[in-house]
Write an enzyme that holds these catalytic residues in place. Structure first.
Site, PDB file in Angstrom:
ATOM      1  N   ASP A   1       6.055  30.577  49.365  1.00  0.00           N
ATOM      2  CA  ASP A   1       6.261  30.874  50.787  1.00  0.00           C
ATOM      3  C   ASP A   1       6.106  32.366  51.083  1.00  0.00           C
ATOM      4  O   ASP A   1       6.919  32.966  51.788  1.00  0.00           O
ATOM      5  CB  ASP A   1       7.629  30.383  51.264  1.00  0.00           C
ATOM      6  CG  ASP A   1       7.684  30.265  52.792  1.00  0.00           C
ATOM      7  OD1 ASP A   1       6.663  30.551  53.454  1.00  0.00           O
ATOM      8  OD2 ASP A   1       8.754  29.912  53.320  1.00  0.00           O
TER       9      ASP A   1
ATOM     10  N   HIS B   1       5.141  30.399  55.847  1.00  0.00           N
ATOM     11  CA  HIS B   1       5.384  29.497  56.971  1.00  0.00           C
ATOM     12  C   HIS B   1       5.363  30.230  58.308  1.00  0.00           C
ATOM     13  O   HIS B   1       5.256  29.600  59.365  1.00  0.00           O
ATOM     14  CB  HIS B   1       6.696  28.723  56.788  1.00  0.00           C
ATOM     15  CG  HIS B   1       7.946  29.509  57.045  1.00  0.00           C
ATOM     16  ND1 HIS B   1       8.718  30.037  56.034  1.00  0.00           N
ATOM     17  CD2 HIS B   1       8.578  29.859  58.195  1.00  0.00           C
ATOM     18  CE1 HIS B   1       9.769  30.655  56.549  1.00  0.00           C
ATOM     19  NE2 HIS B   1       9.692  30.570  57.859  1.00  0.00           N
TER      20      HIS B   1
ATOM     21  N   SER C   1      12.731  34.968  59.573  1.00  0.00           N
ATOM     22  CA  SER C   1      11.886  34.715  58.407  1.00  0.00           C
ATOM     23  C   SER C   1      10.838  35.811  58.254  1.00  0.00           C
ATOM     24  O   SER C   1      10.151  36.175  59.214  1.00  0.00           O
ATOM     25  CB  SER C   1      11.186  33.362  58.538  1.00  0.00           C
ATOM     26  OG  SER C   1      12.103  32.313  58.502  1.00  0.00           O
TER      27      SER C   1
END
Length: 325
Positions: A98, A67, A177
């Site tokens: 992911d 992402h 992230s």
């Protein structure tokens, strides 16, 4: 505060600020780990996104979240050691877990790859540090513990369902992230991926609940992406069915209805048929397709699970040996 000495009263009453009240072995260990690992953590930017990544090898491969790359193919990468932004290109993205790998187009000679540890040895209560670039604050470090292991988490509506995640109390904020979750041996044990959302806070972040992809998953999938340009062996458990959520009383989700069964697949071999309503896998209740995915995410191909279904008003239990997605 002593009168006439200014804001602070030093040991000699001379107004100088006091030194640290404690500087023991644990604090020194924190500082050493940050010094050792932070040069391996980079900032990744596109026209629209900002996130973190971890240098995987000296060839210039960097692991991050799918992402973070968000469908883009070219990126600017800033090293924690400074210098001009470097160009990077996408190697592969695997949205189902992911995870993504990008590669510096002209890697500098003195890259600092991270050491990935054995995430199977991560234990609840273990101290960990999260390193990344939250909210654009480069090279930030937060501290917490491992709160749980083996979590299966879905990334919002329609997002990936990831199994065996590490839950941590270390703060995971936007921009973290793709960074590094690190133990006090200086080993990356996970890739911070998302923070829990609390519907009582308007779906805002729930403080102290974050999740990281375990290092074992990162190594297995990243290695395939680097070698083959894609994931060729995902290792994800599957029932061999297509399902949809069924609504019950008051329009609440009531289970995952089997629409199609793969011929000679795991569910077919066990006796599950189209029209069956899956309501439980082992001890996990199944109200919808997301809960079914989360129940399966905690297993591996070859595991045997109990699948409880409703068929023509009766409940039946089947033992299913899971296949691979």
């Amino acid at each position: 505060m002593a009168a006439g000495t200014g804001l602070w009263a030093g040991a000699d009453g001379d107004g100088t600020p006091p030194g640290p009240t404690f500087e023991g072995e644990l604090e020194q260990r924190y500082q050493q780990v940050v010094q050792d690992v932070l040069p391996s953590v980079v900032q990744i930017t596109t026209d629209e996104e900002l996130g973190s990544g971890v240098i995987y090898d000296r060839a210039g491969h960097i692991v991050t979240n799918a992402h973070v790359v968000n469908g883009k193919r070219r990126f600017a990468v800033e090293l924690a050691t400074g210098g001009r932004p470097l160009r990077a290109e996408l190697v592969s993205a695997y949205e189902e877990q992911d995870l993504a790998v990008i590669k510096l187009t002209d890697p500098p000679r003195r890259l600092h790859p991270a050491t990935f540890g054995d995430s199977s040895r991560v234990a609840v209560g273990q101290i960990v540090l999260a390193m990344g670039n939250p909210l654009g604050l480069s090279s930030s470090v937060t501290q917490g513990i491992v709160s749980a292991v083996g979590r299966s988490v879905t990334e919002g509506q329609g997002g990936a369902t990831i199994g065996n995640m590490v839950q941590t109390s270390a703060a995971i904020n936007p921009g973290n992230s793709g960074g590094a979750l690190v133990n006090l041996s200086g080993q990356v044990v996970g890739i911070p991926t998302l923070a829990a959302r609390d519907p009582r806070l308007g779906s805002g972040p729930a403080p102290g609940i974050g999740f990281a992809i375990p290092a074992a998953t990162v190594r297995r999938l990243a290695g395939q992406m680097i070698e083959h340009g894609r994931v060729v062996d995902p290792g994800r458990a599957a029932l061999g069915v297509s399902v949809r959520t069924v609504l019950g009383e008051e329009f609440r989700p009531a289970g995952a209805s089997v629409v199609r069964v793969v011929p000679e697949g795991p569910a077919d071999s066990a006796g599950i048929r189209p029209g069956d309503l899956i309501v439980r896998v082992d001890d996990a209740e199944v109200d919808d397709v997301v809960q079914l995915a989360e129940a399966l995410a905690g297993h591996e191909p070859g595991d045997t699970v109990r699948v409880e279904v409703e068929r023509a008003g009766d409940r039946r239990t089947f033992r299913v040996t899971l296949g691979e997605a």
